[in-house]
Design an enzyme around this catalytic site. Sequence first.
Site, PDB file in Angstrom:
ATOM      1  N   SER A  79      30.385  13.417  -8.505  1.00  0.00           N
ATOM      2  CA  SER A  79      30.422  13.753  -9.930  1.00  0.00           C
ATOM      3  C   SER A  79      30.494  12.570 -10.888  1.00  0.00           C
ATOM      4  O   SER A  79      30.389  12.752 -12.099  1.00  0.00           O
ATOM      5  CB  SER A  79      31.594  14.698 -10.216  1.00  0.00           C
ATOM      6  OG  SER A  79      32.823  14.058  -9.982  1.00  0.00           O
ATOM      7  N   LYS A 129      38.848  18.228 -15.833  1.00  0.00           N
ATOM      8  CA  LYS A 129      38.377  16.896 -16.215  1.00  0.00           C
ATOM      9  C   LYS A 129      38.440  16.693 -17.726  1.00  0.00           C
ATOM     10  O   LYS A 129      38.748  15.592 -18.198  1.00  0.00           O
ATOM     11  CB  LYS A 129      36.960  16.678 -15.702  1.00  0.00           C
ATOM     12  CG  LYS A 129      36.899  16.577 -14.185  1.00  0.00           C
ATOM     13  CD  LYS A 129      35.503  16.277 -13.677  1.00  0.00           C
ATOM     14  CE  LYS A 129      35.522  16.099 -12.174  1.00  0.00           C
ATOM     15  NZ  LYS A 129      34.213  15.742 -11.614  1.00  0.00           N
TER      16      LYS A 129
END
EC number: 3.4.21.53
Length: 365
Positions: free
Chosen positions: A257, A302
Amino acid sequence: MPRRTATMLASTLMLIALLCAGVLIRVPYAEMSPGPTVNTLGEHDGEPVLQISGRKTYAASGHLNMTTVRVTSADYQMNLVEAVYGWLAHDSKIVPHDTLYPDGKTEEQSTQENAEEFSQSQESAKVAALKELGIPVKSWVIVSTVVKDSPAEGKLHAGDVIKDVDGTTVKQPADVAKLVTKHKPGEQVVFTVIPAKEQAAAEKAGRTATKTEKVTITTATSHDSGEKRAIVGISAGTDHTFPFSIDIKLADVGGPSAGLMFSLGIYDKLTPGDLTGGKFVAGTGTIDDDGKVGPIGGVDMKTIGARNQGAQYFLTPADNCAEAAKDTPSGLRLVKVDTIDDALKALKEIRSGDTADLPKCTTKG
């Protein structure tokens, strides 16, 4: 004993009993929470995250932070009290254990898989950044992994360069599976490869590897849930030769990611000026060799981690926008991106201060 006192005592004892039971009862869930964020333009553990040599680089200020998610380990058995607390908390997320560790995957297997994905994401980030800058990168198809006890075990090896299959030139990883599945299980398929050791020696000596070998493998029948087909038991990938050295120094991080943020950090280091204009930009997203940004897991964790560190803008993969927009931390602006080019255009608007037309994330995407 007065009735009121007895009732309170009984209620207290019952509450204690329920809490004890909750601690003892194990539930099949795992926890996700915001992990550390790291500025790809800065340092981590005392050394630069991006180390480039053999090419002129430029100082860069501001932040281009990659973000992470913490997860409970595969063998951790969560109790009911922890699960309830996690469901009520804003900065954590309780998910079925199988979501993070499908098919009984062990901690060791998950760590290995994440490490491989992280390594591949670094390679793709480098390629995407250099392509965006018009810098040529040499690429070829390789054997990425060989499945244990498969027909290919002992015949093909990770790092072997696949030149052709049955005489048909291989141009991209997907070609390998297409050519193998033209066979019926039990038939033979012939690979022409440059052995991994030969390729490594050639790269070290700065020459082109030319020594090839033909490897004949008898195909087997697939055992997954899809249509039965011929397989040899390998996965194909891409390897690259870069015109100068690009090292990404970041330990204890896994998964794919961070690809987008690595590619932007590399681009910033190789171009004059600051991509962010000194602003604090964080983000996430996988990236492929052509600069396409892909979705990731745990985007809501996140965004919390990014905002806690001071991020003002969050570059969000288009396919994660709806999820991220459901509960965006106050003071954080989500910016929708689908490619590295989208991200660079958004950064241009951010550093200019003219952000009215930044692509927005909504709960619809």
